[in-house]
Design a protein around this motif. Sequence first.
Motif, PDB file in Angstrom:
ATOM      1  N   LEU A  76       0.306  -0.728   0.137  1.00  0.00           N
ATOM      2  CA  LEU A  76       0.054  -0.045   0.022  1.00  0.00           C
ATOM      3  C   LEU A  76       0.247   1.475   0.026  1.00  0.00           C
ATOM      4  O   LEU A  76       0.472   1.987  -0.652  1.00  0.00           O
ATOM      5  N   TYR A  77       1.893   0.936   0.793  1.00  0.00           N
ATOM      6  CA  TYR A  77       2.635   2.829   0.543  1.00  0.00           C
ATOM      7  C   TYR A  77       4.063   1.762   0.526  1.00  0.00           C
ATOM      8  O   TYR A  77       5.147   2.304   1.830  1.00  0.00           O
ATOM      9  N   PRO A  78       4.582   1.664  -1.042  1.00  0.00           N
ATOM     10  CA  PRO A  78       5.537   1.245  -1.474  1.00  0.00           C
ATOM     11  C   PRO A  78       6.968   1.409  -0.209  1.00  0.00           C
ATOM     12  O   PRO A  78       6.998   3.154  -0.517  1.00  0.00           O
ATOM     13  N   GLY A  79       7.854   1.219   0.655  1.00  0.00           N
ATOM     14  CA  GLY A  79       9.666   1.843   0.728  1.00  0.00           C
ATOM     15  C   GLY A  79       8.971   2.916   1.995  1.00  0.00           C
ATOM     16  O   GLY A  79       9.677   3.829   2.792  1.00  0.00           O
ATOM     17  N   LYS A  80       7.374   3.302   2.667  1.00  0.00           N
ATOM     18  CA  LYS A  80       6.872   4.226   3.160  1.00  0.00           C
ATOM     19  C   LYS A  80       6.448   3.685   4.417  1.00  0.00           C
ATOM     20  O   LYS A  80       5.823   5.153   4.690  1.00  0.00           O
ATOM     21  N   ALA A  81       6.342   2.301   4.251  1.00  0.00           N
ATOM     22  CA  ALA A  81       4.763   1.987   5.716  1.00  0.00           C
ATOM     23  C   ALA A  81       5.631   2.508   7.047  1.00  0.00           C
ATOM     24  O   ALA A  81       4.599   3.134   7.626  1.00  0.00           O
ATOM     25  N   ALA A  82       6.949   2.655   7.443  1.00  0.00           N
ATOM     26  CA  ALA A  82       7.251   3.440   8.668  1.00  0.00           C
ATOM     27  C   ALA A  82       6.311   4.633   8.871  1.00  0.00           C
ATOM     28  O   ALA A  82       6.236   4.374   9.984  1.00  0.00           O
ATOM     29  N   LEU A  83       6.777   5.824   7.540  1.00  0.00           N
ATOM     30  CA  LEU A  83       5.842   6.541   7.768  1.00  0.00           C
ATOM     31  C   LEU A  83       4.051   6.794   8.300  1.00  0.00           C
ATOM     32  O   LEU A  83       4.205   8.236   9.015  1.00  0.00           O
ATOM     33  N   VAL A  84       3.765   6.166   7.722  1.00  0.00           N
ATOM     34  CA  VAL A  84       2.312   5.498   8.686  1.00  0.00           C
ATOM     35  C   VAL A  84       2.351   5.688   9.804  1.00  0.00           C
ATOM     36  O   VAL A  84       1.683   6.251  10.212  1.00  0.00           O
ATOM     37  N   TYR A  85       3.510   4.677  10.227  1.00  0.00           N
ATOM     38  CA  TYR A  85       3.213   5.108  11.981  1.00  0.00           C
ATOM     39  C   TYR A  85       3.986   5.797  12.841  1.00  0.00           C
ATOM     40  O   TYR A  85       3.371   6.507  13.896  1.00  0.00           O
ATOM     41  N   LYS A  86       5.064   6.488  12.449  1.00  0.00           N
ATOM     42  CA  LYS A  86       5.277   8.422  12.652  1.00  0.00           C
ATOM     43  C   LYS A  86       4.031   8.648  12.577  1.00  0.00           C
ATOM     44  O   LYS A  86       3.880   9.353  13.481  1.00  0.00           O
TER      45      LYS A  86
ATOM     46  N   LEU B 269      -5.744   4.837   6.925  1.00  0.00           N
ATOM     47  CA  LEU B 269      -3.802   4.801   6.562  1.00  0.00           C
ATOM     48  C   LEU B 269      -4.105   3.627   6.518  1.00  0.00           C
ATOM     49  O   LEU B 269      -3.458   2.451   5.924  1.00  0.00           O
ATOM     50  N   PHE B 270      -4.582   2.683   7.951  1.00  0.00           N
ATOM     51  CA  PHE B 270      -4.490   0.852   7.928  1.00  0.00           C
ATOM     52  C   PHE B 270      -5.610   0.008   6.688  1.00  0.00           C
ATOM     53  O   PHE B 270      -4.283  -0.606   6.515  1.00  0.00           O
ATOM     54  N   HIS B 271      -6.265   0.453   6.337  1.00  0.00           N
ATOM     55  CA  HIS B 271      -6.763   0.220   5.163  1.00  0.00           C
ATOM     56  C   HIS B 271      -7.534   1.390   4.125  1.00  0.00           C
ATOM     57  O   HIS B 271      -8.620   1.487   4.195  1.00  0.00           O
ATOM     58  N   PRO B 272      -6.927   1.917   3.490  1.00  0.00           N
ATOM     59  CA  PRO B 272      -7.224   3.304   2.579  1.00  0.00           C
ATOM     60  C   PRO B 272      -7.646   2.841   1.339  1.00  0.00           C
ATOM     61  O   PRO B 272      -8.793   3.727   1.028  1.00  0.00           O
ATOM     62  N   SER B 273      -7.931   0.715   0.835  1.00  0.00           N
ATOM     63  CA  SER B 273      -8.781   0.804  -0.309  1.00  0.00           C
ATOM     64  C   SER B 273     -10.392   0.797   0.082  1.00  0.00           C
ATOM     65  O   SER B 273     -10.901   0.446  -0.730  1.00  0.00           O
ATOM     66  N   THR B 274     -10.322   0.562   1.424  1.00  0.00           N
ATOM     67  CA  THR B 274     -11.780  -0.293   1.404  1.00  0.00           C
ATOM     68  C   THR B 274     -11.941   1.230   2.967  1.00  0.00           C
ATOM     69  O   THR B 274     -11.036   0.846   4.003  1.00  0.00           O
ATOM     70  N   THR B 275     -13.322   0.549   3.049  1.00  0.00           N
ATOM     71  CA  THR B 275     -13.617   1.899   4.552  1.00  0.00           C
ATOM     72  C   THR B 275     -14.407   0.352   5.307  1.00  0.00           C
ATOM     73  O   THR B 275     -14.259   0.903   6.884  1.00  0.00           O
ATOM     74  N   SER B 276     -14.381  -0.661   5.176  1.00  0.00           N
ATOM     75  CA  SER B 276     -15.020  -1.544   5.756  1.00  0.00           C
ATOM     76  C   SER B 276     -13.746  -2.145   7.052  1.00  0.00           C
ATOM     77  O   SER B 276     -12.521  -2.687   6.019  1.00  0.00           O
ATOM     78  N   CYS B 277     -14.092  -2.491   8.087  1.00  0.00           N
ATOM     79  CA  CYS B 277     -12.476  -3.073   8.862  1.00  0.00           C
ATOM     80  C   CYS B 277     -12.443  -3.733   8.740  1.00  0.00           C
ATOM     81  O   CYS B 277     -11.541  -4.535   8.702  1.00  0.00           O
ATOM     82  N   THR B 278     -13.474  -4.786   8.095  1.00  0.00           N
ATOM     83  CA  THR B 278     -13.354  -6.263   8.301  1.00  0.00           C
ATOM     84  C   THR B 278     -13.037  -6.850   7.216  1.00  0.00           C
ATOM     85  O   THR B 278     -12.432  -7.235   6.833  1.00  0.00           O
ATOM     86  N   LEU B 279     -13.480  -5.913   5.610  1.00  0.00           N
ATOM     87  CA  LEU B 279     -12.577  -6.392   4.954  1.00  0.00           C
ATOM     88  C   LEU B 279     -11.304  -6.094   4.670  1.00  0.00           C
ATOM     89  O   LEU B 279     -10.510  -6.623   3.418  1.00  0.00           O
TER      90      LEU B 279
END
Length: 586
Positions: A345-355, A407-417
Amino acid sequence: MENTSQLFNVFVEGLARLTSYALTDKEKETVVQGFHKFHERLERMSSSSSLRQLAIESQNRNAKVSRCQHEGTSCLQNAIRGLLRTFLVGFGVKCGLEAVPHIISLRLFTRPSLLLRGFSRDTASFASFLAVLVSSYKAILCTMRHIRGEKGSDYTNSLVAGMLAGLISAKLDRSTSRRNAIALYLFSRALQYGTVWVFERWAARQQTEDDKLRSRWMKRAHSVDVVSAARRKLEREAVEEAIVEPRVNWDAEWNAEIKSDTKSDWNPQTTISWSPTVEPSLETKREARRSQLVRSAIHWARSYAPAALMTFSVTVITYVMVFHVESMPTGYAHLLFKSSGFDALYPGKAALVYKAVAQKMAESVDGKLVIPNGMPTKQFVSQIPHGDTLAKAFDEHIHHNTLTCGLFHPSTTSCTLGMANSFSRGFPFAMKMYVPLNIAVQLMFKRGIILKDPMSVLLKIIKSSTRSSAFFALMSTAIIQVPCVFRTMLGRDTTFAYVAGGILGGLAVLTEVQSRHIELGMYCFLRALQMAWNVGIKKGVWTNVRHGEVALLSASMAVLMSIFQNDPTTFSLTYRSIITRVFGKN
């Protein structure tokens, strides 16, 4: 002519000694014996004093073997062989590890010169560290045995030898990061097997006390049964003889009956069962209750302690990843992000999500990182730290209720999906990692079974790889996606939500084979220990200690070698085999 013969004899003698120093295995002793036979043949042909001196030294060596308990001949040869063998093996292993990436990428076949990169100063430094560690341990152990004699405990001998060997060899490895990694690894193993060693002795002592309690109780039950039988016998005889005198003195007759019945040897293993008529004392009941609790604790520790260690370690890793991601080792963070599909989802930038998450949670008073109604998630994300980079993963019109869900599931609004998508991305990645690993293990250790029954081996590989991949995908998915569940329940972001994700991620180890729980737990514990240390330094809780890794390595070696030398069965079979190959039998 005589001088030439003497020089030739001296040359052969020196060659025999040097070659024997280079040998390492018991099987290779036959080569040394061949030289000895050659010497004997020369001695029959010549009266050289040097060869007679060699025979005397050989006898002295044999006398020392039984005293020092090591394989080979003299203590000096034992140490020199360890030095030469470990250096060559360490050098070869390091060169092989350097070549593996080139072999996998097939670059080695087009550029064979890449193989020479392993012959470097760094490789020689690592091999020297291993060689001195092993040889100094052997030399110091022999020295301690000679100084202290038979009265000295080998626990102390091996403990001191391991400690000094670690101190002597630690700084020979020029790579600070590798030295720290080795020290942490040995510390985790020393902690693991030291705990097992203490626990097993405590369990053995509790079992002994339990056996004593059972023996005392069974003896008492046996004696009461004897007295009851004597009383019933006398009462029956009294009734038959119509003796109705109420004041019959039974004591003398009971004593006579008991003496005759209790003269036989009593064995608590074969005696009669506990009598239901015997009422144990309050003290006995307390001892029995305590014994039962101890047995339950031992059973729980043996069954669930590895899973508890895994859960604790993954929880620490999750906390550090969310709130102090810069303190994580880069390679390990990348593995977690890639296995969960987060890196896609975030190629090479995943750590920035948690920051970004950590910073926004620190700024928020109530933890409600809500996105205003009608505002696309992409627009809101572009306003946060590193938002321009992260916003590229979002669609123009999608809207999430909270920032963290977006940020954790940008492609869908459903947490389960989003959780299902994370697992579906992580499982294939884990299969790519575990299938080659299981195939390599089968080829290395079970080649014979492959030829006899290839179908069963294939099914075993598929089953093991699927199970391990499911565990890994579940763990990474729980760490990243479970906080969404608690966010929905609580209506806000909390530290507890991420800690709960770590706890559930750690419990995913229960899907794995129980025999692997401890290894997975120790691997994650080592990572958690390293991350916790980095976070402590960052927060100023503690500081780096100069030469601290040397002290840690030395203390760990002392514990490990003391246990290995005196109670090797404490180690697992695999680890015992590895450490025996490295240090030999001393």
